[in-house]
Design a protein around this motif. Sequence first.
Motif, PDB file in Angstrom:
ATOM      1  N   ARG A  96       0.838  -1.200   0.000  1.00 37.95           N
ATOM      2  CA  ARG A  96       0.000   0.000   0.000  1.00 37.95           C
ATOM      3  C   ARG A  96       0.873   1.250   0.000  1.00 37.95           C
ATOM      4  O   ARG A  96       1.951   1.262   0.582  1.00 37.95           O
ATOM      5  CB  ARG A  96      -0.879   0.069   1.251  1.00 37.95           C
ATOM      6  N   ILE A  97       0.351   2.290  -0.638  1.00 38.10           N
ATOM      7  CA  ILE A  97       0.931   3.628  -0.571  1.00 38.10           C
ATOM      8  C   ILE A  97      -0.189   4.553  -0.110  1.00 38.10           C
ATOM      9  O   ILE A  97      -1.278   4.545  -0.681  1.00 38.10           O
ATOM     10  CB  ILE A  97       1.477   4.093  -1.932  1.00 38.10           C
ATOM     11  N   GLY A  98       0.076   5.331   0.915  1.00 35.85           N
ATOM     12  CA  GLY A  98      -0.932   6.247   1.445  1.00 35.85           C
ATOM     13  C   GLY A  98      -0.413   7.669   1.496  1.00 35.85           C
ATOM     14  O   GLY A  98       0.777   7.905   1.716  1.00 35.85           O
ATOM     15  N   LEU A  99      -1.318   8.642   1.273  1.00 37.40           N
ATOM     16  CA  LEU A  99      -0.991  10.062   1.383  1.00 37.40           C
ATOM     17  C   LEU A  99      -1.843  10.679   2.487  1.00 37.40           C
ATOM     18  O   LEU A  99      -3.056  10.470   2.534  1.00 37.40           O
ATOM     19  CB  LEU A  99      -1.255  10.775   0.059  1.00 37.40           C
ATOM     20  N   PHE A 100      -1.193  11.442   3.357  1.00 37.25           N
ATOM     21  CA  PHE A 100      -1.837  12.016   4.525  1.00 37.25           C
ATOM     22  C   PHE A 100      -1.474  13.492   4.640  1.00 37.25           C
ATOM     23  O   PHE A 100      -0.433  13.907   4.160  1.00 37.25           O
ATOM     24  CB  PHE A 100      -1.392  11.269   5.795  1.00 37.25           C
ATOM     25  N   ASN A 101      -2.342  14.274   5.281  1.00 37.99           N
ATOM     26  CA  ASN A 101      -2.117  15.710   5.417  1.00 37.99           C
ATOM     27  C   ASN A 101      -2.467  16.161   6.823  1.00 37.99           C
ATOM     28  O   ASN A 101      -3.125  15.446   7.567  1.00 37.99           O
ATOM     29  CB  ASN A 101      -2.964  16.464   4.393  1.00 37.99           C
ATOM     30  N   GLU A 102      -2.078  17.384   7.137  1.00 38.97           N
ATOM     31  CA  GLU A 102      -2.346  17.875   8.491  1.00 38.97           C
ATOM     32  C   GLU A 102      -3.497  18.863   8.588  1.00 38.97           C
ATOM     33  O   GLU A 102      -4.032  19.062   9.674  1.00 38.97           O
ATOM     34  CB  GLU A 102      -1.088  18.500   9.091  1.00 38.97           C
ATOM     35  N   LYS A 103      -3.956  19.472   7.479  1.00 43.74           N
ATOM     36  CA  LYS A 103      -4.955  20.530   7.614  1.00 43.74           C
ATOM     37  C   LYS A 103      -6.190  20.382   6.724  1.00 43.74           C
ATOM     38  O   LYS A 103      -7.084  21.204   6.823  1.00 43.74           O
ATOM     39  CB  LYS A 103      -4.306  21.882   7.330  1.00 43.74           C
ATOM     40  N   ASN A 104      -6.277  19.400   5.875  1.00 41.08           N
ATOM     41  CA  ASN A 104      -7.492  19.203   5.086  1.00 41.08           C
ATOM     42  C   ASN A 104      -8.595  18.669   5.994  1.00 41.08           C
ATOM     43  O   ASN A 104      -8.329  18.178   7.086  1.00 41.08           O
ATOM     44  CB  ASN A 104      -7.246  18.214   3.948  1.00 41.08           C
ATOM     45  N   PRO A 105      -9.852  18.711   5.537  1.00 43.26           N
ATOM     46  CA  PRO A 105     -10.945  18.178   6.369  1.00 43.26           C
ATOM     47  C   PRO A 105     -10.782  16.698   6.725  1.00 43.26           C
ATOM     48  O   PRO A 105     -11.270  16.256   7.747  1.00 43.26           O
ATOM     49  CB  PRO A 105     -12.186  18.392   5.503  1.00 43.26           C
ATOM     50  N   GLN A 106     -10.096  15.917   5.880  1.00 39.79           N
ATOM     51  CA  GLN A 106      -9.815  14.513   6.193  1.00 39.79           C
ATOM     52  C   GLN A 106      -8.301  14.316   6.187  1.00 39.79           C
ATOM     53  O   GLN A 106      -7.622  14.712   5.236  1.00 39.79           O
ATOM     54  CB  GLN A 106     -10.440  13.583   5.166  1.00 39.79           C
ATOM     55  N   ALA A 107      -7.770  13.674   7.220  1.00 34.51           N
ATOM     56  CA  ALA A 107      -6.321  13.487   7.327  1.00 34.51           C
ATOM     57  C   ALA A 107      -5.793  12.473   6.324  1.00 34.51           C
ATOM     58  O   ALA A 107      -4.673  12.606   5.831  1.00 34.51           O
ATOM     59  CB  ALA A 107      -5.948  13.054   8.743  1.00 34.51           C
ATOM     60  N   ASP A 108      -6.575  11.451   5.999  1.00 36.15           N
ATOM     61  CA  ASP A 108      -6.135  10.447   5.026  1.00 36.15           C
ATOM     62  C   ASP A 108      -6.749  10.797   3.675  1.00 36.15           C
ATOM     63  O   ASP A 108      -7.944  10.770   3.496  1.00 36.15           O
ATOM     64  CB  ASP A 108      -6.509   9.040   5.463  1.00 36.15           C
ATOM     65  N   MET A 109      -5.895  11.150   2.724  1.00 41.16           N
ATOM     66  CA  MET A 109      -6.390  11.589   1.424  1.00 41.16           C
ATOM     67  C   MET A 109      -6.632  10.427   0.478  1.00 41.16           C
ATOM     68  O   MET A 109      -7.654  10.379  -0.186  1.00 41.16           O
ATOM     69  CB  MET A 109      -5.403  12.573   0.797  1.00 41.16           C
ATOM     70  N   VAL A 110      -5.680   9.490   0.409  1.00 45.44           N
ATOM     71  CA  VAL A 110      -5.820   8.370  -0.526  1.00 45.44           C
ATOM     72  C   VAL A 110      -4.916   7.226  -0.093  1.00 45.44           C
ATOM     73  O   VAL A 110      -3.856   7.446   0.479  1.00 45.44           O
ATOM     74  CB  VAL A 110      -5.499   8.815  -1.982  1.00 45.44           C
ATOM     75  N   VAL A 111      -5.370   6.002  -0.347  1.00 48.01           N
ATOM     76  CA  VAL A 111      -4.548   4.806  -0.133  1.00 48.01           C
ATOM     77  C   VAL A 111      -4.631   3.974  -1.410  1.00 48.01           C
ATOM     78  O   VAL A 111      -5.724   3.621  -1.853  1.00 48.01           O
ATOM     79  CB  VAL A 111      -5.025   3.981   1.082  1.00 48.01           C
ATOM     80  N   PHE A 112      -3.475   3.681  -2.001  1.00 48.28           N
ATOM     81  CA  PHE A 112      -3.383   2.848  -3.198  1.00 48.28           C
ATOM     82  C   PHE A 112      -2.954   1.447  -2.781  1.00 48.28           C
ATOM     83  O   PHE A 112      -2.020   1.294  -2.004  1.00 48.28           O
ATOM     84  CB  PHE A 112      -2.336   3.408  -4.172  1.00 48.28           C
ATOM     85  N   HIS A 113      -3.613   0.437  -3.298  1.00 44.90           N
ATOM     86  CA  HIS A 113      -3.259  -0.960  -3.007  1.00 44.90           C
ATOM     87  C   HIS A 113      -2.519  -1.523  -4.211  1.00 44.90           C
ATOM     88  O   HIS A 113      -3.022  -1.475  -5.336  1.00 44.90           O
ATOM     89  CB  HIS A 113      -4.519  -1.777  -2.713  1.00 44.90           C
ATOM     90  N   LEU A 114      -1.324  -2.060  -3.958  1.00 45.90           N
ATOM     91  CA  LEU A 114      -0.483  -2.604  -5.018  1.00 45.90           C
ATOM     92  C   LEU A 114      -0.163  -4.063  -4.726  1.00 45.90           C
ATOM     93  O   LEU A 114      -0.441  -4.570  -3.648  1.00 45.90           O
ATOM     94  CB  LEU A 114       0.825  -1.803  -5.121  1.00 45.90           C
ATOM     95  N   GLY A 115       0.470  -4.704  -5.663  1.00 47.01           N
ATOM     96  CA  GLY A 115       0.922  -6.077  -5.506  1.00 47.01           C
ATOM     97  C   GLY A 115       2.059  -6.336  -6.470  1.00 47.01           C
ATOM     98  O   GLY A 115       2.444  -5.453  -7.246  1.00 47.01           O
ATOM     99  N   PRO A 116       2.604  -7.533  -6.465  1.00 47.39           N
ATOM    100  CA  PRO A 116       3.741  -7.826  -7.336  1.00 47.39           C
ATOM    101  C   PRO A 116       3.419  -7.679  -8.825  1.00 47.39           C
ATOM    102  O   PRO A 116       4.285  -7.374  -9.625  1.00 47.39           O
ATOM    103  CB  PRO A 116       4.126  -9.263  -6.994  1.00 47.39           C
ATOM    104  N   ARG A 117       2.174  -7.820  -9.197  1.00 49.06           N
ATOM    105  CA  ARG A 117       1.784  -7.678 -10.605  1.00 49.06           C
ATOM    106  C   ARG A 117       1.656  -6.225 -11.050  1.00 49.06           C
ATOM    107  O   ARG A 117       1.430  -5.965 -12.218  1.00 49.06           O
ATOM    108  CB  ARG A 117       0.469  -8.401 -10.861  1.00 49.06           C
ATOM    109  N   SER A 118       1.804  -5.306 -10.118  1.00 49.38           N
ATOM    110  CA  SER A 118       1.712  -3.887 -10.476  1.00 49.38           C
ATOM    111  C   SER A 118       2.863  -3.444 -11.368  1.00 49.38           C
ATOM    112  O   SER A 118       2.756  -2.434 -12.049  1.00 49.38           O
ATOM    113  CB  SER A 118       1.680  -3.017  -9.211  1.00 49.38           C
ATOM    114  N   GLY A 119       3.959  -4.178 -11.327  1.00 48.60           N
ATOM    115  CA  GLY A 119       5.092  -3.850 -12.179  1.00 48.60           C
ATOM    116  C   GLY A 119       6.012  -2.813 -11.573  1.00 48.60           C
ATOM    117  O   GLY A 119       7.195  -3.064 -11.396  1.00 48.60           O
ATOM    118  N   ARG A 120       5.493  -1.648 -11.269  1.00 47.03           N
ATOM    119  CA  ARG A 120       6.274  -0.585 -10.643  1.00 47.03           C
ATOM    120  C   ARG A 120       5.543  -0.098  -9.399  1.00 47.03           C
ATOM    121  O   ARG A 120       4.323  -0.039  -9.380  1.00 47.03           O
ATOM    122  CB  ARG A 120       6.431   0.612 -11.585  1.00 47.03           C
ATOM    123  N   ALA A 121       6.304   0.287  -8.413  1.00 54.82           N
ATOM    124  CA  ALA A 121       5.723   0.848  -7.195  1.00 54.82           C
ATOM    125  C   ALA A 121       5.698   2.363  -7.335  1.00 54.82           C
ATOM    126  O   ALA A 121       6.439   3.087  -6.690  1.00 54.82           O
ATOM    127  CB  ALA A 121       6.539   0.431  -5.983  1.00 54.82           C
TER     128      ALA A 121
END
Length: 165
Positions: A96-121
């Motif tokens: 997983r790759i997640g992006l988080f912030n300190e001042k937006n209305p939601q602290a967790d902006m996005v979480v991407f789920h990856l695996g070995p078949r993704s090719g690139r991280a």
Amino acid sequence: MLRCARNDGVGIPEQLSLARRGVLAAGVGFAVLLLAPSSARARPSLQEAIRGFAGGAEIHPGRIKFDIPPLVENGNAVGVTVAVDSPMTAADHVRRIGLFNEKNPQADMVVFHLGPRSGRASVATRLRLATSQTIVALAEMSDGTVWSAEADVIVTLAACIEDLS
């Protein structure tokens, strides 16, 4: 004889009508609670959101290339790219790759789920930033380790305007 709620004697019996009104009132009350403004609900802090993503794992700095402009004119669409140093094999890959912030209305902006078949991280997206703030990128690896990078972004024209106090 049942009395009816309407005068013509063809309507709904009074006992049933009162029960329906109670159910309707309860439903409206529940809807009001669900639709309450986001400022009325508690926003998790940046650290709480990060701890939730990491799940108790120690967070290590490094392994992440975090590309986001340090100065943006408009916070409505800020381009960001996150790349993680990983061979992306079955034995060693990014979960997983997640992006988080300190001042937006939601602290967790996005979480991407990856695996070995993704090719690139590597992931790219656009963010809405409420104001100047720190953005944190986290990557969870297949071995359970969590890596981090952060960037400070100065926003001259804010997006997501809400009560940010």
